[in-house]
Scaffold this motif. Structure first.
Motif, short mmCIF file in Angstrom:
data_model
loop_
_atom_site.label_atom_id
_atom_site.label_comp_id
_atom_site.label_asym_id
_atom_site.label_seq_id
_atom_site.Cartn_x
_atom_site.Cartn_y
_atom_site.Cartn_z
N TYR A 115 0.84 -1.20 0.00
CA TYR A 115 0.00 0.00 0.00
C TYR A 115 0.87 1.24 0.00
CZ TYR A 115 1.28 0.43 4.88
OH TYR A 115 1.99 0.58 6.03
N SER A 116 0.26 2.36 -0.34
CA SER A 116 0.90 3.66 -0.14
C SER A 116 -0.17 4.64 0.33
CB SER A 116 1.59 4.17 -1.41
OG SER A 116 0.64 4.46 -2.40
N LEU A 117 0.24 5.52 1.24
CA LEU A 117 -0.64 6.57 1.76
C LEU A 117 -0.25 7.86 1.07
CD1 LEU A 117 -0.35 5.74 5.56
CD2 LEU A 117 -2.01 4.86 3.92
N ASN A 118 -1.22 8.58 0.53
CA ASN A 118 -0.93 9.79 -0.24
C ASN A 118 -1.76 10.96 0.25
OD1 ASN A 118 0.72 8.58 -2.61
ND2 ASN A 118 -1.02 7.22 -2.34
N PHE A 119 -1.08 12.08 0.51
CA PHE A 119 -1.77 13.32 0.85
C PHE A 119 -1.37 14.37 -0.17
CE2 PHE A 119 -1.98 17.49 2.86
CZ PHE A 119 -3.31 17.49 3.24
N HIS A 120 -2.35 14.94 -0.82
CA HIS A 120 -2.12 15.96 -1.84
C HIS A 120 -2.49 17.32 -1.23
CE1 HIS A 120 -1.72 12.72 -4.74
NE2 HIS A 120 -2.78 12.19 -4.17
N ASN A 121 -1.53 18.22 -1.20
CA ASN A 121 -1.75 19.52 -0.58
C ASN A 121 -2.67 20.42 -1.39
OD1 ASN A 121 -1.30 21.34 1.56
ND2 ASN A 121 0.13 22.48 0.28
N PRO A 155 -5.41 20.21 -4.52
CA PRO A 155 -6.30 20.52 -3.39
C PRO A 155 -6.08 19.53 -2.25
CG PRO A 155 -7.52 19.30 -5.04
CD PRO A 155 -6.14 19.52 -5.59
N ARG A 156 -6.46 19.92 -1.07
CA ARG A 156 -6.25 19.06 0.10
C ARG A 156 -7.14 17.83 -0.01
NH1 ARG A 156 -2.94 21.29 2.97
NH2 ARG A 156 -2.81 22.08 5.03
N ARG A 157 -6.48 16.71 -0.23
CA ARG A 157 -7.20 15.43 -0.28
C ARG A 157 -6.23 14.30 0.01
NH1 ARG A 157 -6.34 13.47 -5.69
NH2 ARG A 157 -5.44 15.13 -6.93
N ALA A 158 -6.76 13.18 0.43
CA ALA A 158 -5.94 12.02 0.77
C ALA A 158 -6.48 10.79 0.06
CB ALA A 158 -5.95 11.82 2.29
N ALA A 159 -5.59 9.82 -0.17
CA ALA A 159 -5.97 8.57 -0.81
C ALA A 159 -5.05 7.47 -0.34
CB ALA A 159 -5.90 8.71 -2.33
N VAL A 160 -5.56 6.25 -0.38
CA VAL A 160 -4.77 5.06 -0.11
C VAL A 160 -4.75 4.23 -1.39
CG1 VAL A 160 -4.62 2.93 1.24
CG2 VAL A 160 -5.39 5.02 2.33
N HIS A 161 -3.55 3.89 -1.85
CA HIS A 161 -3.38 3.05 -3.03
C HIS A 161 -2.99 1.66 -2.55
CE1 HIS A 161 -3.32 6.30 -6.11
NE2 HIS A 161 -3.15 7.01 -5.00
N LEU A 162 -3.71 0.65 -3.03
CA LEU A 162 -3.50 -0.73 -2.59
C LEU A 162 -3.01 -1.58 -3.76
CD1 LEU A 162 -6.89 -1.14 -0.71
CD2 LEU A 162 -4.68 -0.59 0.32
N LYS A 163 -2.07 -2.48 -3.47
CA LYS A 163 -1.67 -3.52 -4.42
C LYS A 163 -2.20 -4.83 -3.85
CE LYS A 163 2.22 -1.21 -6.38
NZ LYS A 163 2.14 -1.03 -7.76
#
Length: 76
Positions: free
Chosen positions: A8-14, A16-24
């Motif tokens: 997995y990877s945890l991503n925070f985009h400044n 616009p402010r948003r977050a996502a989790v990418h799963l393998k």
């Protein structure tokens, strides 16, 4: 269908402010959980880091921490 999360990877985009989790997943496919709050990102990150077995439901987008399911219905 439940598939085991391999990485997995945890991503925070400044902007616009948003977050996502990418799963393998164990079958080589990928999934993304979008539009998370920072609290949700923190909680999911903790779950992914600490639980030895995490499963992702490809139709519903659910996550579950559980030993390997014997059948598809075990985690439904």
């Amino acid at each position: 269908m439940w598939k085991k999360v391999d990485n997995y990877s945890l991503n925070f985009h400044n902007q616009p402010r948003r977050a996502a989790v990418h799963l393998k997943l164990d079958d080589g496919t990928e999934a993304v959980m979008h539009h998370l709050t920072i609290q949700e990102l923190h909680t999911l990150g903790h779950l992914l880091r600490t639980e030895p077995n995490v499963w992702y439901h490809t139709l519903r987008g659910d996550l579950a921490a559980h030993s390997a399911p014997e059948t598809e219905e075990d985690l439904d």
